[in-house]
Design a protein around this motif. Structure first.
Motif, short mmCIF file in Angstrom:
data_model
loop_
_atom_site.label_atom_id
_atom_site.label_comp_id
_atom_site.label_asym_id
_atom_site.label_seq_id
_atom_site.Cartn_x
_atom_site.Cartn_y
_atom_site.Cartn_z
N PHE A 239 11.51 4.22 -6.17
CA PHE A 239 9.83 4.51 -6.42
C PHE A 239 9.00 4.08 -5.34
O PHE A 239 8.93 2.81 -4.80
CB PHE A 239 9.42 3.73 -7.83
N LEU A 240 8.46 4.97 -4.46
CA LEU A 240 7.53 4.79 -3.28
C LEU A 240 6.09 5.06 -3.57
O LEU A 240 5.73 6.22 -3.99
CB LEU A 240 8.11 5.51 -2.21
N PHE A 241 5.07 3.90 -3.32
CA PHE A 241 3.64 4.43 -3.61
C PHE A 241 3.06 4.28 -2.31
O PHE A 241 2.74 2.88 -2.02
CB PHE A 241 3.04 3.46 -4.63
N ASP A 242 2.30 5.28 -1.84
CA ASP A 242 1.63 5.11 -0.53
C ASP A 242 0.14 5.18 -0.90
O ASP A 242 -0.33 6.13 -1.39
CB ASP A 242 2.06 6.21 0.24
N GLU A 243 -0.45 3.83 -0.77
CA GLU A 243 -1.84 3.68 -1.10
C GLU A 243 -2.11 4.08 -2.77
O GLU A 243 -2.64 5.21 -2.94
CB GLU A 243 -2.86 4.47 -0.35
N LEU A 244 -1.77 3.34 -3.62
CA LEU A 244 -1.99 3.34 -5.09
C LEU A 244 -3.22 3.46 -5.60
O LEU A 244 -3.35 4.07 -6.57
CB LEU A 244 -1.27 2.19 -5.54
N VAL A 274 5.51 -0.48 -2.26
CA VAL A 274 4.21 -0.17 -2.45
C VAL A 274 3.24 -0.49 -1.09
O VAL A 274 3.73 -1.73 -0.71
CB VAL A 274 3.50 -1.11 -3.76
N VAL A 275 2.83 0.30 -0.54
CA VAL A 275 1.96 0.49 0.53
C VAL A 275 0.09 0.31 -0.12
O VAL A 275 -0.03 1.20 -0.61
CB VAL A 275 2.06 1.21 1.51
N GLU A 276 -0.29 -0.68 0.44
CA GLU A 276 -1.55 -0.89 -0.40
C GLU A 276 -2.66 -1.80 0.53
O GLU A 276 -2.37 -2.75 1.00
CB GLU A 276 -1.47 -1.65 -1.91
N HIS A 277 -4.04 -1.30 0.43
CA HIS A 277 -4.97 -1.96 1.03
C HIS A 277 -5.82 -3.16 0.08
O HIS A 277 -6.61 -3.98 0.83
CB HIS A 277 -5.95 -1.22 1.77
N ASP A 278 -5.77 -3.00 -1.25
CA ASP A 278 -6.28 -3.67 -2.01
C ASP A 278 -5.42 -5.06 -2.35
O ASP A 278 -4.46 -4.97 -2.82
CB ASP A 278 -6.44 -3.06 -3.36
#
Length: 599
Positions: A239-244, A274-278
């Motif tokens: 499972f890949l999440f780019d900017e969730l 997961v790629v995320e800025h938060d």
């Protein structure tokens, strides 16, 4: 020392325009003057080509290029044999990949343009790694051999044989409505789906409330939740999440993180990336962290995995102890937050507003009276659709209150809307000269706004070609440039990476304090909210009714807001950033017993 360094030469295909220049890069290159072909102009491709082997790193071509199309970087030679992918000659390259572990959530953090999405595409099988050989890409056998002794060897072996089912949520969700047609309910009937906790996924993400809606009519937040739910319902191995979290409010972000964790418990052998800025969300969600550092548009290097606390603190400090490498000059910290809880009540009351109400169709907003002082920022907290943007527009007299309510005093306001549309047809430089100068440029615009937001690099770009993050920074700059009394800023962190968010928050905070102005800010990023807030207003929503309370001290308002979310925050002792306590952890239980949801 010099032998341990190689050159990376980047030529932007968008900026390089040999047909419109005098070949200044080639004419002024000292290596070319010795008779060597360090820089050549490929007329057929209409681009300059730099020989990285011959380049001495003098930087003359960088300074002489009239279009700022060239970047020259020094790079450690020992990392060059760990190249994963290069898009072409004098183009971006990625070094190393994150190590994956089954049953764990890998969080990836880094600034924009550094290769996070490229790494995800490789792990998703959408981009075959060429190991730097872009002219004659290697076959799978050579790629797998390159990862001998690494967990990725087995991973790529399965990937090459199509034995891994991959479910990916893309960074940009706008294209989803083009590829998936019909209602939400119909679209969530996934073939071979993961049905064990299907209902829990749908209810946690509130997808049952939008069942009847057509995909084409969904708002940004609804589309994001649909995308997350659609990915989780797949019976996938990865499972890949780019900017969730884009478009989601704080409550929805927490719920999304919780349900991803729940799916991982049920599918213990799955990989989740997961790629995320938060920062608060990736801290809460991840099992371990990989940092990606480098130079935007030039190269990115993936670090080894660290524990969540260590990985995030390493990224904020800008220094990797295990590699003795500094990738940022200054550490990012949140130390000035210490004063936030003690709002300066001696400052003059700048603006007061009465109790008022607003009806929009079936939606009803009730607002308690309040006031704001000079040099004060009030952050509005609440769910999507709770009336925060409506409140801001009412304060600015962009919307009018209901007829039976007392009118709000008119002030000179500057408004940065939630959505910024690039309708201006010229360059950023022309936009600034026409729009900002015409409204009276503040004397200190360049020092206090222009430089901190790094707008100099955008001057020659066409406004209509700007990315979401670039548009956001231009919008904030134009808002602050106006000489007004109250600044209304709606979601300043949207589309910005972590580093840019902190710079934007510092710029807004310093500007409001030093200019003795006032500001109302709508923000969902918890880190940025606590960074900015002197006081907060909490919006409590029940169906079509919403109530905005009085401005409260940060600690009191956050406590009220977080109690409803059933989460607790602590502060990191190293850099003072807010951290979400893991659900039912010792710290979480202790703080809930004390009624202290916010540090």
């Amino acid at each position: 020392m010099e032998k341990s360094i190689i050159r990376i030469g980047i030529v932007s295909s968008e900026k390089c325009k040999p047909s419109k220049c005098q070949f200044e890069c080639k004419k002024n290159c000292p290596v070319v003057r010795t008779g060597k072909f360090c820089i050549q102009i490929d007329i057929s491709e209409n681009i300059a080509q730099i020989s990285e082997e011959l380049c001495i790193g003098c930087g003359i071509c960088v300074k002489k290029c009239p279009f700022e199309a060239i970047t020259i970087c020094n790079f450690p030679k020992e990392l060059n044999n760990k190249k994963i992918h290069q898009f072409g000659l004098n183009s971006f390259r990625l070094f190393r990949l994150p190590n994956l572990k089954q049953g764990q959530v890998l969080g990836i953090i880094g600034i924009n343009g550094i290769g996070k999405s490229t790494a995800l595409k490789i792990l998703a099988g959408k981009l075959k790694p060429n190991l730097g050989n872009f002219t004659n890409p290697p076959q799978w056998g050579e790629i797998i051999k390159n990862f001998r002794g690494n967990d990725l060897q087995g991973f790529f072996n399965l990937l090459s044989k199509n034995k891994l089912k991959i479910s990916i949520k893309p960074q940009y969700i706008d294209s989803i409505s083009d590829n998936i047609k019909g209602s939400v309910e119909k679209s969530l009937v996934v073939k071979n789906s993961f049905t064990k906790i299907r209902e829990e996924i749908i209810q946690t993400l509130s997808l049952d409330l939008i069942y009847e809606k057509d995909i084409q009519t969904l708002s940004g937040g609804e589309l994001q939740r649909f995308a997350i739910g659609f990915v989780l319902l797949q019976n996938a191995d990865i499972f890949l999440f780019d900017e969730l979290t884009s478009y989601l409010d704080v409550k929805q972000r927490i719920e999304a993180a919780k349900i991803i964790r729940k799916v991982l418990v049920e599918k213990s052998k799955a990989y989740v990336i997961v790629v995320e800025h938060d920062l608060a969300i990736i801290d809460y969600l991840s099992s371990f962290i990989c940092c990606i550092y480098g130079k935007p548009g030039a190269y990115g290097v993936v670090s080894v995995p660290y524990t969540v606390k260590e990985g995030i603190n390493i990224f904020l400090s800008g220094f990797i102890p295990s590699e003795n490498l500094r990738f940022r000059d200054n550490a990012l910290n949140f130390s000035f937050q210490k004063n936030n809880s003690n709002s300066n009540s001696t400052l003059e009351i700048f603006f007061s507003y009465p109790k008022f109400e607003k009806t929009l169709g079936s939606f009803f907003l009730k607002v308690e009276n309040g006031e704001i002082r000079k040099s004060e920022i009030i952050v509005l907290l609440g769910e999507n659709g709770s009336g925060k943007t409506t409140f801001v527009k009412l304060i600015g007299n962009i919307l009018k209150t209901d007829e039976n309510c007392q009118k709000i005093q008119k002030m000179r306001i500057s408004y940065k809307p939630q959505q910024i549309s690039p309708v201006f047809k010229g360059s950023v430089k022309k936009l600034i000269s026409e729009k900002i100068l015409s409204i009276g440029l503040k004397e200190n615009f360049k020092e206090k706004i222009f430089k901190p937001l790094n707008l100099e690099l955008l001057l020659e770009k066409k406004v209509q070609n700007l990315s979401g993050g670039e548009l956001q920074r231009i919008g904030i700059a134009m808002c602050l440039a106006k000489d007004c009394e109250i600044y209304l800023i709606d979601e300043p962190s949207a589309y910005l990476d972590l580093e840019q968010r902190i710079k934007v928050a510092k710029t807004i905070k310093n500007f409001i304090a030093e200019e003795e102005k006032s500001s109302f800010v709508v923000e969902h990023d918890f880190m940025m909210s606590t960074y900015l807030a002197d006081k907060v207003i909490v919006f409590e929503k029940k169906k079509d009714f919403s109530k905005a309370g009085i401005p409260q001290k940060v600690c009191d308002g956050m406590n009220l807001f977080l109690k409803d979310l059933e989460i607790t925050f602590r502060r990191d002792l190293t850099n003072f950033r807010p951290r979400i306590n893991k659900l039912n952890s010792l710290k979480d239980r202790e703080q809930k017993l004390e009624g202290r949801y916010f540090y």
